[in-house]
Design a protein around this motif. Structure first.
Motif, PDB file in Angstrom:
ATOM      1  N   SER A 158       0.939  -1.364   0.390  1.00 37.93           N
ATOM      2  CA  SER A 158       0.086   0.253   0.053  1.00 37.93           C
ATOM      3  C   SER A 158       0.507   0.912  -0.404  1.00 37.93           C
ATOM      4  CB  SER A 158      -1.138  -0.184   1.075  1.00 37.93           C
ATOM      5  OG  SER A 158      -1.652  -1.170   0.966  1.00 37.93           O
ATOM      6  N   CYS A 159       1.920   1.178  -0.715  1.00 44.19           N
ATOM      7  CA  CYS A 159       2.585   2.302  -0.719  1.00 44.19           C
ATOM      8  C   CYS A 159       2.162   3.231  -1.369  1.00 44.19           C
ATOM      9  CB  CYS A 159       3.694   2.392  -1.776  1.00 44.19           C
ATOM     10  SG  CYS A 159       5.465   1.027  -0.723  1.00 44.19           S
ATOM     11  N   TYR A 160       1.432   3.102  -2.295  1.00 45.50           N
ATOM     12  CA  TYR A 160       0.350   3.999  -3.108  1.00 45.50           C
ATOM     13  C   TYR A 160      -0.420   4.810  -1.865  1.00 45.50           C
ATOM     14  CZ  TYR A 160      -3.650   0.958  -2.504  1.00 45.50           C
ATOM     15  OH  TYR A 160      -4.167   0.417  -1.904  1.00 45.50           O
ATOM     16  N   SER A 161      -1.053   4.570  -1.386  1.00 49.07           N
ATOM     17  CA  SER A 161      -2.056   5.491   0.013  1.00 49.07           C
ATOM     18  C   SER A 161      -1.445   5.987   0.348  1.00 49.07           C
ATOM     19  CB  SER A 161      -2.589   4.631   0.685  1.00 49.07           C
ATOM     20  OG  SER A 161      -1.638   4.110   1.555  1.00 49.07           O
ATOM     21  N   CYS A 162      -0.089   6.385   0.270  1.00 48.60           N
ATOM     22  CA  CYS A 162       0.804   7.797   0.594  1.00 48.60           C
ATOM     23  C   CYS A 162       0.887   8.531   0.154  1.00 48.60           C
ATOM     24  CB  CYS A 162       1.424   7.978   2.074  1.00 48.60           C
ATOM     25  SG  CYS A 162       0.830   7.448   3.604  1.00 48.60           S
ATOM     26  N   HIS A 163       2.015   7.793  -1.268  1.00 45.36           N
ATOM     27  CA  HIS A 163       2.944   8.475  -2.074  1.00 45.36           C
ATOM     28  C   HIS A 163       2.250   7.804  -3.468  1.00 45.36           C
ATOM     29  CE1 HIS A 163       5.384   8.159   0.425  1.00 45.36           C
ATOM     30  NE2 HIS A 163       5.316   6.658   0.529  1.00 45.36           N
ATOM     31  N   SER A 164       0.856   8.198  -4.166  1.00 48.92           N
ATOM     32  CA  SER A 164       0.326   8.338  -4.969  1.00 48.92           C
ATOM     33  C   SER A 164      -0.021   6.862  -5.721  1.00 48.92           C
ATOM     34  CB  SER A 164      -0.392   8.617  -5.287  1.00 48.92           C
ATOM     35  OG  SER A 164       1.245   9.719  -6.114  1.00 48.92           O
ATOM     36  N   GLY A 167       2.592  11.508   1.696  1.00 43.47           N
ATOM     37  CA  GLY A 167       3.646  10.482   1.270  1.00 43.47           C
ATOM     38  C   GLY A 167       4.089  11.732   0.738  1.00 43.47           C
ATOM     39  N   ALA A 168       5.646  11.565   0.870  1.00 39.93           N
ATOM     40  CA  ALA A 168       6.823  12.322   0.363  1.00 39.93           C
ATOM     41  C   ALA A 168       6.474  12.035  -1.083  1.00 39.93           C
ATOM     42  CB  ALA A 168       7.843  11.994   0.854  1.00 39.93           C
ATOM     43  N   ARG A 169       6.481  12.607  -2.605  1.00 37.91           N
ATOM     44  CA  ARG A 169       7.293  13.156  -3.494  1.00 37.91           C
ATOM     45  C   ARG A 169       7.940  11.904  -3.591  1.00 37.91           C
ATOM     46  NH1 ARG A 169       4.813  15.669  -7.685  1.00 37.91           N
ATOM     47  NH2 ARG A 169       6.112  15.778  -9.519  1.00 37.91           N
ATOM     48  N   LEU A 170       7.798  10.883  -4.297  1.00 37.82           N
ATOM     49  CA  LEU A 170       8.833   9.900  -4.953  1.00 37.82           C
ATOM     50  C   LEU A 170       9.421  10.098  -6.086  1.00 37.82           C
ATOM     51  CD1 LEU A 170       7.469   6.801  -3.445  1.00 37.82           C
ATOM     52  CD2 LEU A 170       9.061   8.269  -2.000  1.00 37.82           C
ATOM     53  N   VAL A 171       8.639  10.692  -7.453  1.00 42.67           N
ATOM     54  CA  VAL A 171       9.274  11.247  -8.190  1.00 42.67           C
ATOM     55  C   VAL A 171       9.418  12.364  -8.664  1.00 42.67           C
ATOM     56  CG1 VAL A 171       8.696  10.581 -10.852  1.00 42.67           C
ATOM     57  CG2 VAL A 171       7.683   9.091  -9.536  1.00 42.67           C
ATOM     58  N   PRO A 172      10.312  13.046  -9.369  1.00 43.24           N
ATOM     59  CA  PRO A 172      12.033  11.805  -9.202  1.00 43.24           C
ATOM     60  C   PRO A 172      12.531  11.560  -8.394  1.00 43.24           C
ATOM     61  CG  PRO A 172      12.186  14.282  -9.453  1.00 43.24           C
ATOM     62  CD  PRO A 172      10.675  14.216  -9.429  1.00 43.24           C
TER      63      PRO A 172
END
Length: 114
Positions: free
Chosen positions: A35-41, A49-54
């Protein structure tokens, strides 16, 4: 927390550019399973959650950060192996970055109207 992130970011800049060693397809499955998407989309562009991209970190920095996270649950090697984190990292690195605002026609039209 911020100092640690800045340190990891600096390490990422100094690290040589290389392709992630993991399996992006399996990484996507793990990203969804945990469920990483639940915070990072789903696209990694953040939310709660924090922006992972980039992704500013190299793979070692990413693994270290996930293992010792402050604001998110930390995932020990008992939960996710280094290889699994490598797969998640490869998946995140495969996600497209957002275009610059100057390259989005609708935004440029709106700015011209002001």
């Amino acid at each position: 927390m911020m100092k640690r992130f800045l340190l990891f970011s600096a390490c990422a800049v100094l690290a040589s550019a290389q392709s992630p060693a993991g399996d992006a397809k399996h990484g996507k499955e793990l990203f969804l399973t945990y469920s990483c998407y639940s915070c990072h989309s789903f696209d990694g562009h953040g939310g709660a959650g924090a922006r992972l991209v980039p992704m500013p970190l190299n793979q070692a920095g990413f693994t270290s950060f996930v293992r010792n996270a402050g604001r998110m649950p930390s995932y020990s090697s008992k939960v996710l192996s280094d290889a699994q984190l490598g797969d998640i990292y490869a998946y995140i690195k495969s996600l497209p970055t957002s275009p610059d605002a100057k390259n989005i026609p609708l935004i440029q039209e709106l700015l011209k109207e002001k």
